[in-house]
Design an enzyme around this catalytic site. Structure first.
Site, PDB file in Angstrom:
ATOM      1  N   HIS A  75       7.833 -30.244 -18.719  1.00 19.94           N
ATOM      2  CA  HIS A  75       8.353 -29.404 -17.634  1.00 19.94           C
ATOM      3  C   HIS A  75       9.189 -30.247 -16.668  1.00 19.94           C
ATOM      4  O   HIS A  75       9.067 -31.474 -16.629  1.00 19.94           O
ATOM      5  CB  HIS A  75       7.201 -28.743 -16.887  1.00 19.94           C
ATOM      6  CG  HIS A  75       6.256 -29.747 -16.306  1.00 19.94           C
ATOM      7  ND1 HIS A  75       6.539 -30.471 -15.170  1.00 19.94           N
ATOM      8  CD2 HIS A  75       5.046 -30.196 -16.735  1.00 19.94           C
ATOM      9  CE1 HIS A  75       5.549 -31.310 -14.925  1.00 19.94           C
ATOM     10  NE2 HIS A  75       4.627 -31.170 -15.855  1.00 19.94           N
ATOM     11  N   GLY A  76      10.003 -29.584 -15.855  1.00 21.44           N
ATOM     12  CA  GLY A  76      10.853 -30.285 -14.890  1.00 21.44           C
ATOM     13  C   GLY A  76      10.117 -30.637 -13.602  1.00 21.44           C
ATOM     14  O   GLY A  76       8.886 -30.489 -13.505  1.00 21.44           O
TER      15      GLY A  76
END
Ligand SMILES: *[C@@H]1O[C@H](CO)[C@@H](O)[C@H](O)[C@H]1NC(C)=O
Length: 470
Positions: A75-76
């Site tokens: 995920h970012g």
């Protein structure tokens, strides 16, 4: 565009000044930004970030075309978890009440910085994190136009699987937004999907399937949870380093810059201050006044502490950690097997891409199982000084939006496989080509392909029979 033209001079002057001021002061990146471990921004780990065909390396003399991409993606950028936000609270209270240093930057901390984190932010993806995934998807669609196309997404030919955590599901959505030609926004995308799925009545939805067995295997492996995660002895090196000479030095220096007695700044609060600098950069793109507390040598010590933790908790430190990723390992190779099977021209085309969105805790065990970033000497609490050249640096390996890409090519001599990590080519251990024949990769991992039984390794008993999924 032209309708909004502003006359030269006059109005433009102050606006430009303001813009320059914003650019200058928000873009200045702290020198310590490449030492934030798993809280490092992707742009620090991979400064080039240009979709460049030169990273794709099938052999020059052989005609090849990419037929499948498997991407395991973290995920970012995200908010701190609730636990870290509580620590940040304790730190800011301590500094507000007791810090009395005279440094100008400390005065700035007192006068200009306000606590703005709240517990409900708990690890959620931030806007910058959505952008991490959109940009990654765009670069990959430039590299693999026939695989990661808008068309393939709209017609349901891509597979997207995600961990159930909110930040991962949001990342899966942002990745799909990024696959839109020309980078149209969410609304256009949803409209496009609605039309593709049968017009006005259909629900506009992103495609994704939550699969924690694949993406959060680590919490389901009893041998791992009991033997490593919840076992203080297994993480002894981390504890020792936390109270060792190097960390004590950092603590003393930072306490001095804050004008605090060193014993008031516990190791947890020291870490919270370092993370705070990282969060302000990765969430708001600002150079926070908290960053002045650390110089580059301090940052290297703190980075080592988090590398030690990841090494002993999530990587080569214990064999069971890598083995806990066996379900994901087998899933990836089954997908590649299918995509590489010989086809007649009448057969359906293989799945062009498999997108798997998870965590640093997903990627690290898998990379370890694949035999990557394994230095000759393990990092310990005692050998900090001989580990400067180590390959196991989580700031480089698992920043936000980290990715493992496996590209399968159809070539004259048979299928080939290339691996990229954070968009840079990496070789399989023991193999000499950038894109070896797929059967050579399979031979390298034969022992795992024939074994790597999650139930046997994690529960100490064999699975319920042979693997018959194919
Ligand atoms: C905890 O870790 C140590 C060191 O790795 C190991 O010897 C021990 O068996 C582990 N304990 C449990 C309960 O698994």
């Amino acid at each position: 565009m032209s309708a909004a033209r502003v006359p030269r001079g006059g109005l433009l002057g102050p606006a430009v000044l303001l813009l320059l001021l914003r650019l200058c002061c928000s873009l200045s990146v702290p020198r310590i930004a490449s030492y934030f471990g798993t809280k490092t921004r992707y742009e620090e780990a991979n400064p080039a970030r240009s979709a460049h065909g030169s990273v794709l390396r099938p052999p020059a003399g052989e005609r090849c075309s990419p037929v499948h991409l498997t991407a395991v993606i973290r995920h970012g950028s995200r908010y701190p978890t609730a636990k870290n936000i509580r620590r940040i609270h304790r730190l800011t209270e301590l500094v507000r009440r007791e810090a009395g240093g005279a440094a100008a930057r400390l005065q700035e901390l007192h006068s200009r910085w306000e606590m703005w984190y709240t517990e409900d932010m708990d690890g959620q993806l931030v806007e910058k994190g959505r952008d991490d995934l959109r940009q990654l998807a765009r670069r990959l669609s430039v590299l693999f136009p026939s695989l990661l196309s808008e068309e393939n997404l709209r017609t349901g030919r891509l597979s997207v699987k995600s961990s159930s955590k909110h930040r991962c599901v949001s990342s899966a959505e942002a990745f799909q937004e990024g696959l839109l030609q020309g980078g149209a926004g969410t609304q256009a995308f949803q409209e496009g999907l609605r039309q593709a799925r049968g017009g006005a009545g259909a629900e506009a939805e992103y495609i994704h399937e939550v699969d924690d067995e694949l993406m959060r295997f680590f919490e389901r492996c009893r041998g791992y949870v009991e033997g490593v995660e919840n076992n203080r002895t297994a993480l002894m090196e981390v504890e020792k380093f936390k109270h060792g000479e190097e960390m004590e030095g950092v603590r003393r220096r930072v306490a001095e810059r804050l004008g605090l007695p060193p014993q008031r700044l516990t190791p947890d609060l020291l870490e919270a201050a370092f993370f705070l600098c990282s969060y302000e950069l990765s969430i708001k793109s600002v150079h926070s006044p908290w960053c002045f507390l650390f110089d580059e040598d301090d940052a290297k010590v703190l980075e080592y502490q988090s590398d030690l933790k990841q090494y002993w908790k999530r990587s080569h430190g214990h064999v069971i950690t890598g083995l806990s990723s066996c379900p994901l390992f087998h899933h990836v190779f089954r997908t590649l097997d299918k995509a590489g099977r010989p086809r007649r021209s009448t057969d359906a085309l293989p799945e062009p891409a498999s997108i798997l969105i998870g965590h640093a805790e997903t990627l690290l065990p898998l990379l370890s199982l694949l035999g990557l970033y394994k230095d000759k000497t393990p990092p310990t609490a005692a050998n900090y000084n001989s580990q400067h050249g180590r390959s196991f640096r989580t700031s480089r390996i698992v920043p936000y939006a980290a990715n493992l890409l496996l590209v399968l090519y159809d070539c004259q001599r048979g299928p080939r496989l290339q691996m990229l990590i954070n968009e840079s080519p990496v070789r399989f251990p023991g193999l000499k080509e950038d894109a070896p024949l797929y059967r050579e990769v399979r031979a390298t991992y034969r022992h795992l392909l024939d074994g790597c039984d999650f139930y046997r390794e994690c529960e100490g008993r064999p699975s319920r029979g042979p693997n018959t999924e194919l």
